[in-house]
Every structure is written in structure tokens, then in C-alpha cells.
Write an enzyme that holds these catalytic residues in place. Structure first.
Site, PDB file in Angstrom:
ATOM      1  CG  ASP A  46      -7.598  -5.380   1.518  1.00 46.92           C
ATOM      2  OD1 ASP A  46      -8.548  -4.956   2.290  1.00 46.92           O
ATOM      3  OD2 ASP A  46      -7.661  -5.337   0.306  1.00 46.92           O
ATOM      4  CE1 TYR A  65      -3.228  -2.864   0.719  1.00 46.71           C
ATOM      5  CE2 TYR A  65      -4.562  -0.869   0.910  1.00 46.71           C
ATOM      6  CZ  TYR A  65      -4.449  -2.249   0.889  1.00 46.71           C
ATOM      7  OH  TYR A  65      -5.605  -2.953   0.599  1.00 46.71           O
ATOM      8  CG  ASP A 125     -13.124  -7.850   1.983  1.00 43.82           C
ATOM      9  OD1 ASP A 125     -13.041  -7.062   2.905  1.00 43.82           O
ATOM     10  OD2 ASP A 125     -13.780  -7.130   0.913  1.00 43.82           O
ATOM     11  CE  LYS A 181       3.048 -17.968  -2.652  1.00 42.55           C
ATOM     12  NZ  LYS A 181       2.174 -19.235  -2.559  1.00 42.55           N
ATOM     13  CG  ASP A 237      -0.771 -20.643  -1.302  1.00 39.87           C
ATOM     14  OD1 ASP A 237      -0.197 -20.667  -0.095  1.00 39.87           O
ATOM     15  OD2 ASP A 237      -0.223 -21.107  -2.394  1.00 39.87           O
TER      16      ASP A 237
HETATM   17  C1  IPM Z   1     -10.311  -1.878   3.689  1.00 38.71           C
HETATM   18  C2  IPM Z   1     -10.552  -1.384   2.540  1.00 38.71           C
HETATM   19  C3  IPM Z   1      -9.360  -0.422   2.051  1.00 38.71           C
HETATM   20  C4  IPM Z   1      -8.126  -1.109   2.268  1.00 38.71           C
HETATM   21  C5  IPM Z   1      -9.580   0.387   0.978  1.00 38.71           C
HETATM   22  C6  IPM Z   1     -10.886   1.026   0.915  1.00 38.71           C
HETATM   23  C7  IPM Z   1      -8.637   1.369   0.512  1.00 38.71           C
HETATM   24  O1  IPM Z   1     -10.641  -2.375   1.686  1.00 38.71           O
HETATM   25  O2  IPM Z   1     -10.243  -1.064   5.011  1.00 38.71           O
HETATM   26  O3  IPM Z   1     -10.186  -3.250   3.935  1.00 38.71           O
HETATM   27  O4  IPM Z   1      -7.915  -1.895   1.296  1.00 38.71           O
HETATM   28  O5  IPM Z   1      -7.405  -1.047   3.246  1.00 38.71           O
HETATM   29 MG    MG Z   2     -10.496  -4.142   2.220  1.00 42.28          MG
END
Ligand code: IPM
Ligand code: MG
Length: 356
Positions: free
Chosen positions: A247, A141, A251, A191, A223
Site C-alpha cells: 500500500d 489489514y 503510492d 522486514k 525501508d
Molecule cells: C489502496 C487504498 C486502500 C488500501 C484504502 C482506501 C482502504 O489506499 O487501494 O491502496 O489501503 O488498500
Molecule cells: Mg493505498
């Protein structure tokens, strides 16, 4: 206690869910005899519209002068033009970096009453209770060089995955410290079979592990860890990993519980100041309809009380109120209810159940 809290409602459903979380904080303040003073500032798309910048200086200054920051969400189709030089997400990255918040805590805990919402079989979700600690201010990032150049063969783009020993040490140490208050098991995800930064990460994790002989450490490649999060999620206790892996994995992890709308997060640095936000985004498709689930933001407010203000009993009171509201069938549309309640009704249901 007296605390200064900055609210960053942001875009989309952000203002709706932050409003409910603020009402819950007010109810907690009244119940436990605290005074919370709020100021509201711009971040994300709304900040771009008003000032041209996704994170105006005034916002960062206000956050630095506060005890804690509660954020809704940033982004939306209005600001999605890939050609645009400013994007709402830059505001989020800039505030994390600007406040030095290198540790992102994302707890994931299955709620038995909602087991049917998970796309996984109930037996795979039963007992899931883990904490992901995502490194937040390093890696792909922020690494340099980053950017695009024109070459004779066409465009070239570069992002850099860089970690220093200091950055790895502090995040891994936090993972071990937090594991001591849980089931004493840290899984470091990397990794290392391919990436040099992961090999350094693994070496440092092993070193820190020696300082915590009471905590079990294991390493998993990202993975196969992604696979085990689906097949054996209940085996995880504390997961620690670099920014981008974290990240993606969070999710994925959110799906286990059934709705993104339920999950909170905390971003912490060296001091007590922290930034708290639900892990869902700005959900432009339902923004302004009053139907968003405020639970992730309300649980983020609980984390705010715990980590920035040291108010553990108050944090637990919110968490208990959320559990009892959900157990009593108070469900917003994302929780699959036949006749769902709306955002303000969900907030009210949680406030009504707050007890000292
Ligand atoms: C998160 C989001 C952010 C990230 C985006 C919106 C920049 O996906 O907080 O997980 O990637 O950190
Ligand atoms: Mg995210």
C-alpha cells in the site's frame, strides 16, 4: 465474446472516470465484435447512504456472477467521521476479501512525454517500468486480533500482522510467473530483520525461487527499498510484498510517473474474475467538476480485458490509444497542461485513437 461486467462507480470522481472507461470498452466491443453487458451497483459512501452498508449483499452477489468488476473510487469527507461505525473503505476491503482477490497488480511505467511532471530528475525516471504485486487479503489489514479495549491505564489498540505459508506461496508464485513474461527479475520486499512474518515470507520466497531457476530473485528490506524506489527505480522489474508495505510503496511509486491519475490496478484471485480500479482515490476536491483524468480507469479497463477476459489484442489497443493521446498533447489538468482538456474530452481523445 459475451461478457458480464459489473460497474461500481463509487464516490467522488468515481462515476465520472468509470463512465469514460465504459465508453472506451463500448468502442472496443464495437471494433472487435464483442458484447459487453453492464450492471451498476453500489459500493462505498453511496452504498452507506442508500443501504447503511458499505458493501451491500446485492453488490457482492452481482460481482460473483460477473466476469469482471470495474471500480471507480470510494470515500469522501462526508463519511470521514472517525467515530462512525461504517466507513466507505470497509466496502473496498470487504469486496476484495469477499471475492478472494489476494493479488493486487500495480504496473508503473514512465511516460517519456510526461517526464517533466515527475518531481525527480529525468535521469532517475528514464526507463522506469516495473510491476508491484501487493498481497491484498492478508497481513495487518485483516489479521486477528484487531480492535480496541479499555485498560486501567487508558485505551489499547491492536492490529495483527499474520501470514500463512499458503498465502505467501500463492502470491510469490504469481510474481515469478509474471516475471517470466517480463525481465525475469523478482524483488521480494520484507522486514525480515525485525518481523517474524517477514522471515517466513523470505523462506517461502526462496523455496518458490528454486522452482523458477530462470528468474532472478533478490530480497530487500522495506525501508531501503523505499529509498531505492526513488534513487534506482529503473532497476526494479517485479516487486512482491505484503499488504501494508505494498500500500505504502505503490503510492510512493506513483509519484515517479508524475500523476496518480495515470495508474491502473488489477486485483486477482484463483479464477478469472478480477476487480479493476485506478490507484487514485475519490478526489473529493475535484468531484463533479468534470476535470478528473480518466486515464487510470481506462488503463484499468485494459487490464480487465487482459486478465479477466483474455483479450490481449484489445488490451494493447487501449494502451496504444492512451499513449498516442498523451503523446499528441491531450492532457488533463493533473498533467500540467497550460490549457487542459476535461474528463470527457480525454475519454474521447482516447476512443478516437483506438485501432484494431
Ligand atoms: C489502496 C487504498 C486502500 C488500501 C484504502 C482506501 C482502504 O489506499 O487501494 O491502496 O489501503 O488498500
Ligand atoms: Mg493505498
Amino acid at each position: 465474446m459475451n461478457a458480464k461486467i459489473v460497474l461500481l462507480p463509487g464516490d467522488g470522481i468515481g462515476p465520472e472516470v468509470v463512465n469514460e472507461a465504459r465508453l472506451v470498452l463500448d468502442a472496443v466491443a464495437q471494433l472487435f465484435g464483442h458484447t459487453f453487458a453492464y450492471t451498476t451497483h453500489l459500493l462505498g459512501g453511496c452504498a452507506i447512504d442508500a443501504t447503511g452498508s458499505a458493501m451491500p449483499d446485492a453488490t457482492l452477489a452481482a460481482c460473483k456472477a460477473s466476469h469482471a468488476v470495474l471500480l471507480g473510487a470510494v470515500g469522501g469527507p462526508k463519511w470521514d467521521d472517525p467515530q462512525s461505525p461504517v466507513r466507505p473503505e470497509q466496502g473496498l476491503l470487504a469486496i476484495r476479501k469477499g471475492l478472494g482477490l489476494y493479488a493486487n497488480l500495480r504496473p508503473v511505467k514512465a511516460i517519456p512525454a510526461l517526464a517533466k511532471l515527475s518531481p525527480l530528475k529525468p535521469e532517475r525516471v528514464a526507463g522506469v517500468d516495473f510491476l508491484v504485486i501487493r498481497e491484498l487479503t492478508g497481513g495487518l489489514y485483516f489479521g486477528q486480533p484487531k480492535g480496541r479495549t479499555m485498560t486501567p491505564e487508558g485505551e489499547r489498540a491492536v492490529d495483527t500482522l499474520v501470514y500463512t505459508e499458503v498465502e505467501i506461496r500463492r502470491i510469490v508464485r504469481l510474481a515469478f510467473e509474471l516475471a517470466r513474461g517480463r525481465r525475469k527479475q523478482v524483488t521480494s520486499i520484507d522486514k525480515a530483520n525485525v518481523l517474524e512474518s517477514s522471515r517466513l515470507w523470505r523462506k517461502i520466497a526462496n523455496e518458490i525461487g528454486k522452482e523458477f531457476p530462470d528468474v532472478k530473485l533478490d530480497h530487500q528490506l522495506v525501508d531501503s527499498a523505499a529509498m531505492r524506489l526513488i534513487t534506482h527505480a529503473a532497476q526494479f522489474d517485479v516487486i512482491v510484498t505484503e499488504n501494508m508495505f505494498g500500500d505504502i510503496l505503490t503510492d510512493e511509486a506513483a509519484v515517479l510517473v508524475g500523476s496518480l491519475g495515470l495508474l491502473p490496478s488489477a486485483s486477482l484471485g484463483e479464477g478469472k474474475l478480477g476487480l479493476y480500479e485506478p490507484i487514485h482515490g475519490s478526489a473529493p476536491d475535484i468531484a463533479g467538476k468534470g476535470i478528473a483524468n480518466p486515464t487510470g480507469t481506462i488503463l484499468s479497463a485494459a487490464m480487465l480485458l487482459r486478465h479477466s477476459l483474455g483479450l490481449e489484442a484489445e488490451a494493447k489497443a487501449i494502451e496504444a490509444a492512451v499513449s498516442s493521446a498523451i503523446d499528441d498533447g491531450k492532457h488533463t489538468a493533473d498533467l500540467g497542461a497550460a490549457s487542459p482538456i476535461n474528463t470527457t474530452q480525454m475519454g474521447a481523445a482516447i476512443r478516437e485513437r483506438l485501432k484494431r
